[in-house]
Scaffold this active site. Structure first.
Site, PDB file in Angstrom:
ATOM      1  CG  ASP A 154     -17.726  99.912  39.304  1.00 18.86           C
ATOM      2  OD1 ASP A 154     -17.460 101.128  39.265  1.00 18.86           O
ATOM      3  OD2 ASP A 154     -18.809  99.443  38.918  1.00 18.86           O
ATOM      4  CG  ASP A 193     -22.978 103.778  28.619  1.00 17.93           C
ATOM      5  OD1 ASP A 193     -22.928 102.582  28.949  1.00 17.93           O
ATOM      6  OD2 ASP A 193     -22.436 104.686  29.282  1.00 17.93           O
ATOM      7  CG  ASP A 241     -17.955 100.478  31.769  1.00 14.71           C
ATOM      8  OD1 ASP A 241     -17.075 100.439  32.643  1.00 14.71           O
ATOM      9  OD2 ASP A 241     -18.846 101.347  31.748  1.00 14.71           O
ATOM     10  NE  ARG A 262     -15.107 100.727  35.157  1.00 14.93           N
ATOM     11  CZ  ARG A 262     -16.325 100.758  35.695  1.00 14.93           C
ATOM     12  NH1 ARG A 262     -17.083 101.845  35.570  1.00 14.93           N
ATOM     13  NH2 ARG A 262     -16.811  99.722  36.327  1.00 14.93           N
ATOM     14  CG  ASP A 290     -17.734 105.610  36.101  1.00 14.31           C
ATOM     15  OD1 ASP A 290     -17.425 105.654  34.886  1.00 14.31           O
ATOM     16  OD2 ASP A 290     -18.444 104.728  36.589  1.00 14.31           O
ATOM     17  CG  HIS A 342     -18.825 108.994  29.015  1.00 11.27           C
ATOM     18  ND1 HIS A 342     -20.021 108.756  28.390  1.00 11.27           N
ATOM     19  CD2 HIS A 342     -18.672 108.006  29.932  1.00 11.27           C
ATOM     20  CE1 HIS A 342     -20.573 107.662  28.921  1.00 11.27           C
ATOM     21  NE2 HIS A 342     -19.779 107.196  29.856  1.00 11.27           N
TER      22      HIS A 342
END
Lengths: 457, 928
Positions: B269, B415, B528, B587, B603, B661
């Site tokens: 991440d 979300d 996610d 993701r 992201d 998004h």
């Protein structure tokens, strides 16, 4: 570009009798008179009349397909008898979703639409009536608030004038006290000078009556006072002791002062005899003329006194001035054409939304408080921000607490008409940007009423 | 709201160093030097391979060859297995002959045990053996000293393994300080046949730093199993272009790594990732493609541990002039690319896909790991997302906003804030008090919703999900045997062990309507943070010494996200009784993730370069099987200018997964918030997407059947044209649409390469015809999206764009027939119910549309399938046509009728008016 038309046998249809053209309003009927051909409303193309509403888009402007979904830019007219008619995009015709309350848009789809126009109309009428009542009541309240506002405005104006008067008075006082203080300061300074000069010259003055008088007459006003006697004359037994007021008065022959003539006949004799009293030993006096000298001390006291007085008056003046500028600032805000928003100025309105309590203090600030009691500013009064037509429909509060990603919190307050004044909703659609709905009678507009209920109802 | 800022602040402080600059904090992530095994392996010098093949141990059966290898330095033996797989694939497996304990072999990624083909021995001597690889004159040569494999076709070497001698296999061993006790036991295991070897064993087993323990920042990785890394090199003669090994924010064509770090594959991440570098991102697919104008090959390195890939090339340093000089002087050196894979644990299990065409490689890879799942049609439409739509009222207003502004959308997304305190499968009791009411409101418009379900589970004894996982022992364990806990959105959280099949079936059962309160059939799922993201873990992920049953997290790391999506997709299938196709976005991913849904590029940021990189990032994913790819439209972090937003919509409309998004801290950016002009531009881009949905759906059906990518680099279709090899600012959708998005700020024009010497391309907006094999300058305005239809293709569209794709289900088709210079064209039309698995029961229509000899006909490609549609053909537009005198339609029953038409001679466009035949039937249209 040329256009070739072949009438295919498949599409030879029985359109002979005059029929209702689907999807148009009565005002458009004139474009769709049954003829051999149809001219697109934009005039771009002439097509056989059979091709109107045949589920194929021929006209750029979509006018040949008012009742089908064939044209990308077409529109369909819902007659909605009993409710309000309106246009929907052609793409909503026969899409399986009921859009028109008369069900006319779903004439060829799987869905069975309820005809709801009558109910909707009734509900709408009830709603509009409710709105009307609210508006009436709101306008009545608004009138009151306007009147109150005018009174309040006057009151505030009077208050301002009063304060301004007060300020003027205080200003004079300040000037006067400044003068007095100045004098007292000067006197003190002189006394000090005299004292310093006197230490050296007192003996020679003592030889003559007038000389001694001059010496004693500290402030040179031609007469000796109790203070002056106390300052320079002591008993021979106890030079350190200050003469009491009574003793001084006795030396002055029972009065509080004495001129030179009188002095020659009374105190001069007493002093020259030297049995009971004498001039303070100047040597001793010279050691600390300032501290010890009673005249000087008196002058100092007087100066201090005047300074204190001046300060007090000045403070009062400043306070009043601040009140004035406060009030002026408040009065400089635009409270509407009739000062109808003025009454909001000193009020605050709260609303709890989930875990937060929001407080709107109109023309002042907006805050948010969480259950733990932590308060965050969402902005202070910025300006009216409504549309030019009605700028009093929206307020902006800005420069609240800074945000995580930069910028600061702001709150936009929309004012709507209601019979009560209250905060109705708070939202934060984007981070740190708050939107509030604030209801108050003063937001009621008579124009709304004129627009009235739709004629089709 | 306000409290969230504080939470974010905490998270940021935890996960990253607070810095003013908006960029990744590289210090949070390891370089090769900071990763002990990478540093060790990379320090090995080529040309000194200690491995020797023991030819006398060779066993050849019908399905495989086995052979022992020995490391002459430490006498540790390895077992080589070599398989010839059906479809021109060679599999090479290397493991320790007798490991101290079993080494991890990746399960569940291969769709089945790959079927083998017989190998046969061609020749053998003391230096090696030659085996035949089936019929295609392909041979594999096993050289004994040092060990190396060369795969040949005719006289050409296609690929060599260990040709640089970088094979390394760190055998499992006892720790020196604890070795004494077990020495006796160990002795017994020694091969009695080779007692002499034992004396020199462990000679090179000097303990180096990081073998038994490694510390990065404040995190210590206790390594109870010691060093276990593996490495192998591959040489690719004649190759200058390699692709794949996503996920990296990198150009399509991979760069050489000699002067920096290798490409890293380790699901992470990464906060505000940087572009154009080899750092690891959210997903990992260890598949590389190599291409030159003669051949395409692929390497699938099936290993789920942290992996680094080095690429070097003998031509990388040469200038164009240098290369020309070589050519002129007839320099003997052929270009070559060398690749080296390094993994931290597991075994070497590599599939060498030998092409020879790009399509063959895709099929070969698909035969191993499966194809793209066939998504519900609606999921190919437009998705509206934001972190976060605040409450039900907000959802309602956004939904209404789309109708008010006449912009279609199919999915609205929620979300993490929709949950009750980040407890997944729950709803915030105030903001989303009546979720079914909300979902019904969306369903009434024939639209759908996605709610997020992340794999970190709040540790809270009042939370059903947590209690169940804990009591069933389904959590990943820390090295001491307790439940592993890390910090994530809910605070302290446990991580279910998705590698465990029982856990996955339990998880799937949680999506049942009676388990997931407030869910309905139009609610789908988004996974996610499944790298997994652990805010307070090393490199923001899980400690490698955490335990998944018997295996360390080290062994399975890159598989975690794959399993999360697998279990979730299974849940969505099960809740409908196996009827409905799932839609799950993930993701993190691994090889095989294509079978479970869509992925997005994580992201990103509202910057022009991020818009640009979305193209190579999705192209790279498509090359390795994952077709359903998209980037956050508008950019997740920061706030886009209206120009960037419009350009992003225009680009996203032509990428497979099309979702807007935005980060919580950004201002709202629903399409109508940028003034009427921009609203109109965005509306037009979205509408173009909707008109093309029949084509997109067909592409996904084909991807599902064949494994071909939907979004394709140009070289895939024009493999012999070197001009296409490095292009990554334009792409193909299928074979017939060429898209060159505008990705430059203030652009006045773009230069697009139109491929194909014999091709013509039609601008889809103006119908202007252009020749292939040229660079074409295209002037652009804000409304331009340069898209071209290939001459020779037929594309079905639905021009009646409605509120959602479901509303368009029964709408008629317009066929765009673009003629090639030979005046032919072909295309396909695929129709089914759009959302169930009934297509597997042959309930679909699949037709070939064919234009030749002035006849356009529709031919049934699946005569055994049955499905009926209300959709009909409302219009046929023929590009590059000449004017007919008469147009006749012949329907299935033999009836003939004449059609009206319109001919635009300036553009040579023939429009047939309302032919009206049913889209599922046979018909012919004849031009005279």
């Amino acid at each position: 570009m040329r256009f070739y038309v072949f009438i295919a046998s498949v599409f030879c249809c029985a359109f002979a009798d005059s029929r209702k053209i689907r999807g148009i309003s009565s005002s458009y009927k004139r474009f769709y008179r049954e003829r051999k051909s149809f001219l697109c409303i934009d005039g771009s193309k002439l097509i056989p009349f059979e091709q109107v509403n045949d589920d194929y888009c021929d006209c750029e402007d979509g006018s040949d397909e008012p009742g089908t979904s064939a044209c990308p830019r077409g529109r369909f007219y819902c007659t909605n008898l009993g409710f309000r008619p309106h246009y929907i995009p052609s793409s909503r015709v026969n899409d399986g979703i009921c859009d028109c309350c008369d069900a006319s848009d779903e004439y060829n789809s799987h869905i069975r639409c309820q005809k709801t126009c009558w109910n909707l109309g009734q509900r709408e009428r009830a709603y509009v009536e409710g709105q009307m009542r609210t508006l009436d009541e709101g306008l009545r309240l608004k009138q009151q608030l306007i009147e109150e506002g005018v009174l309040l405005w006057r009151e505030k104006q009077a208050q301002l004038r009063e304060l301004q008067q007060k300020a003027e008075d205080l200003h004079l006082k300040v000037e006067e006290h400044k003068k007095r203080k100045h004098q007292a300061d000067q006197h003190k300074e002189q006394t000090l000078k005299t004292l310093q000069a006197g230490g050296a010259g007192s003996r020679q003055h003592n030889n003559t009556a007038s000389g001694l008088f001059q010496f004693l007459d500290n402030n040179k006003d031609g007469s000796i006072t109790v203070d002056e006697v106390q300052a320079r004359v002591v008993t021979i037994h106890d030079e350190k002791r200050l003469l009491s007021e009574n003793e001084a008065v006795a030396l002055l022959g029972g009065g509080r002062q004495m001129d030179l003539t009188m002095f020659r006949h009374t105190l001069w004799d007493t002093l020259t005899k030297g049995d009971n009293v004498k001039i303070r030993d100047t040597n001793a006096a010279l050691d600390s003329p300032v501290v010890e000298d009673p005249l000087l001390m008196a002058a100092d006291r007087a100066a201090k006194w005047e300074a204190t007085n001046l300060k007090k008056v000045e403070e009062a003046y400043e306070t009043v001035n601040m009140e004035i500028s406060d009030l002026q600032q408040k009065l400089a805000i635009d409270y509407g054409t009739d000062w109808e928003f003025l009454f909001l100025n000193s009020q605050c309105y709260k609303l709890q939304v989930y875990e937060y309590t929001y407080t709107l203090c109109p023309f002042n600030q907006v805050t948010q408080e969480n259950t733990a009691g932590t308060q965050v500013s969402l902005g202070t009064w910025g300006m009216w921000a409504g549309e030019p037509k009605n700028q009093y429909s929206q307020m902006v509060y800005e420069n609240g607490e800074p945000c995580w990603q930069g910028g600061s919190r702001t709150a936009t307050v929309t004012l709507t008409c209601g019979t009560e004044t209250a905060l109705r909703s708070v939202k934060e659609p984007s981070k740190c940007q708050y939107i509030m709905d604030f209801q108050t009678p003063v937001a009621c507009q008579p124009v709304l009423k004129q627009r009235g209920i739709h004629s089709e109802l | 709201m306000a409290s969230f800022t504080e939470r974010m602040a905490f998270v940021l402080v935890m996960a990253l160093c607070l810095s003013g600059a908006l960029a990744v904090d590289r210090g949070n992530f390891k370089t090769c030097d900071q990763s002990a095994f990478c540093k060790r392996q990379r320090a090995l010098k080529p040309g000194e391979s200690p491995y020797r093949a023991l030819l006398e141990t060779m066993e050849l059966t019908n399905t495989r060859l086995t052979l022992q290898l020995i490391n002459d330095n430490n006498k540790v033996r390895l077992l080589l297995e070599l398989y010839r797989l059906q479809g021109n694939i060679t599999r090479v497996k290397i493991n320790e002959l007798k490991p101290l304990k079993p080494r991890f072999e990746v399960p569940d990624v291969l769709v089945r045990e790959p079927p083998t083909e017989p190998l046969s021995l061609l020749s053998q001597d003391e230096n090696g053996v030659v085996l035949s690889l089936g019929a295609e004159s392909q041979r594999v040569i096993v050289s004994a000293r040092p060990f190396r494999l060369d795969i040949m076709e005719g006289r050409d070497v296609l690929m060599s393994l260990n040709s640089r001698g970088l094979l390394a296999f760190e055998h499992l061993r006892m720790r020196k300080d604890t070795q004494a006790d077990s020495e006796a036991e160990k002795k017994e295991e020694v091969d009695p046949a080779n007692p002499a070897e034992q004396t020199t064993k462990d000679e090179d087993d000097k303990d180096e730093d990081g073998m038994w323990e490694e510390t990065f920042k404040s995190h210590t990785d206790g390594k109870p199993n010691g060093p276990s890394a593996i490495s192998l090199d591959f040489s690719l003669p004649g190759v200058e272009h390699v692709y794949g090994i996503p996920e990296h924010a990198e150009t399509l064509r991979l760069k050489t790594t000699d002067n920096g770090d290798p490409y890293r594959l380790y699901n992470l991440d990464v906060f505000q990732y940087e572009l154009f570098n080899p750092m690891a991102l959210y997903g990992a697919v260890p598949v590389m493609l190599a291409h030159n104008s003669q051949r395409t090959t692929g390497i699938f390195w099936l290993n789920a541990a942290e992996t680094w890939v080095d690429i070097s090339s003998n031509t990388a340093g040469k200038t164009v002039f240098g290369k020309m000089l070589d050519y002129v002087q007839g320099s003997s050196e052929t270009p070559q690319t060398d690749v080296r894979w390094i993994s931290e644990s597991g075994i070497i299990d590599v599939f060498i896909m030998l092409g020879p065409t790009p399509k063959d490689v895709f099929s070969q890879y698909a035969s191993l790991t499966g194809t793209q799942s066939f998504p519900p049609l609606s999921s190919l439409a437009y998705h509206q997302c934001r972190w976060n739509y605040n409450d039900q009222e907000d959802v309602k207003l956004v939904d209404a906003g789309f109708d008010e502004h006449d912009i279609p959308y199919d999915f609205i997304w929620l979300d993490i804030e929709h949950t009750d305190g980040k407890r997944y499968f729950t709803w915030d009791p105030h903001k989303f008090a009546t979720p079914k009411e909300m979902l019904q409101g969306i369903m009434d418009k024939k639209r759908k919703m996605v709610a997020i379900v992340d794999p970190h589970i709040k540790v809270d004894s009042n939370y059903k999900i947590h209690n169940e996982i804990r009591s069933r022992g389904f959590y990943i364990k820390n090295k001491d045997g307790g439940d592993y806990e890390g910090w994530c959105w809910p605070g302290s959280a446990g991580y279910p062990d998705f590698t465990c099949a029982d856990m996955r079936s339990w998880w799937a059962s949680m999506f049942a309507y009676d388990q997931y309160g407030g869910s309905m059939e139009n609610l789908y799922t988004w996974n996610d943070m499944n790298e997994p993201s652990v805010f307070n873990g090393p490199e923001v992920t899980m400690h490698k010494d955490a335990m998944h049953g018997a295996w360390e997290h080290r062994d399975v790391h890159n598989l975690y996200g794959f399993y999360v999506q697998m279990a979730t997709a299974e849940g969505l299938i099960q809740r409908s009784g196996g009827v409905e196709r799932p839609f799950v976005l993930t993701r993190a991913f691994f090889a095989g993730s294509q079978r479970y849904g869509a992925v997005w590029t994580g992201d990103n940021a509202a910057e022009w370069d991020h818009l640009k990189i979305s193209i190579p990032m999705c192209l790279s994913l498509g090359l390795v099987g994952i077709s359903f790819c998209g980037a956050d439209v508008g950019g997740f972090f920061k706030s886009p200018s209206s120009e960037l937003l419009v350009r992003w919509y225009q680009t996203g409309a032509y990428q497979p997964f099309f979702r807007a998004h935005a980060h919580l801290d950004t201002p709202r950016r629903e399409p109508w918030l940028f003034g009427p002009e921009n609203t109109a531009l965005i509306r037009e881009a979205v509408r173009q997407r909707y008109t093309l949905l029949p084509y997109w759906y067909l592409q996904f059906y084909q991807a599902h059947c064949t494994g071909q990518p939907v979004m394709r680099p140009l070289w895939v279709e024009y493999p012999q044209d070197p001009a296409t090899f490095a292009i990554d600012d334009e792409f193909l959708i299928g074979t017939d649409l060429l898209v060159h998005p505008v990705t430059e700020e203030g652009a006045r024009g773009v230069t697009a390469y139109l491929p194909g010497k014999n091709e013509v391309w039609f601008d889809v907006n103006t119908f202007q015809k252009h020749n292939g094999a040229q660079n074409l300058y295209i002037p652009v305005t804000m409304s331009s999206i340069p898209v071209f239809q290939r001459g020779g293709s037929i594309i079905p569209r639905k021009l009646r764009v409605r509120r959602s794709s479901t509303c368009m289900e029964h709408d008629p088709y317009t066929l765009f027939v673009a003629l090639n210079p030979q005046r032919t064209a072909e295309g396909e039309l695929y129709i089914d119910d759009g959302h169930t698995f009934n297509y597997e029961k042959k309930e679909f229509i699949h037709r070939k549309l064919f234009f030749a000899n002035n006849i356009l006909s529709s031919i049934n490609l699946a005569p055994d399938a049955k499905f009926s549609t209300q959709s009909w053909i409302e219009r046929v537009i023929i590009l590059g046509a000449s004017k007919p005198s008469k147009v006749t339609l012949q329907t299935a029953d033999g009836q003939e009728s004449q059609l009206e038409f319109e001919f635009d001679s300036s553009m040579s466009v023939l429009t047939l008016r309302k032919p009206g035949m049913n889209a599922g039937e046979d018909w012919k249209v004849m031009l005279q």
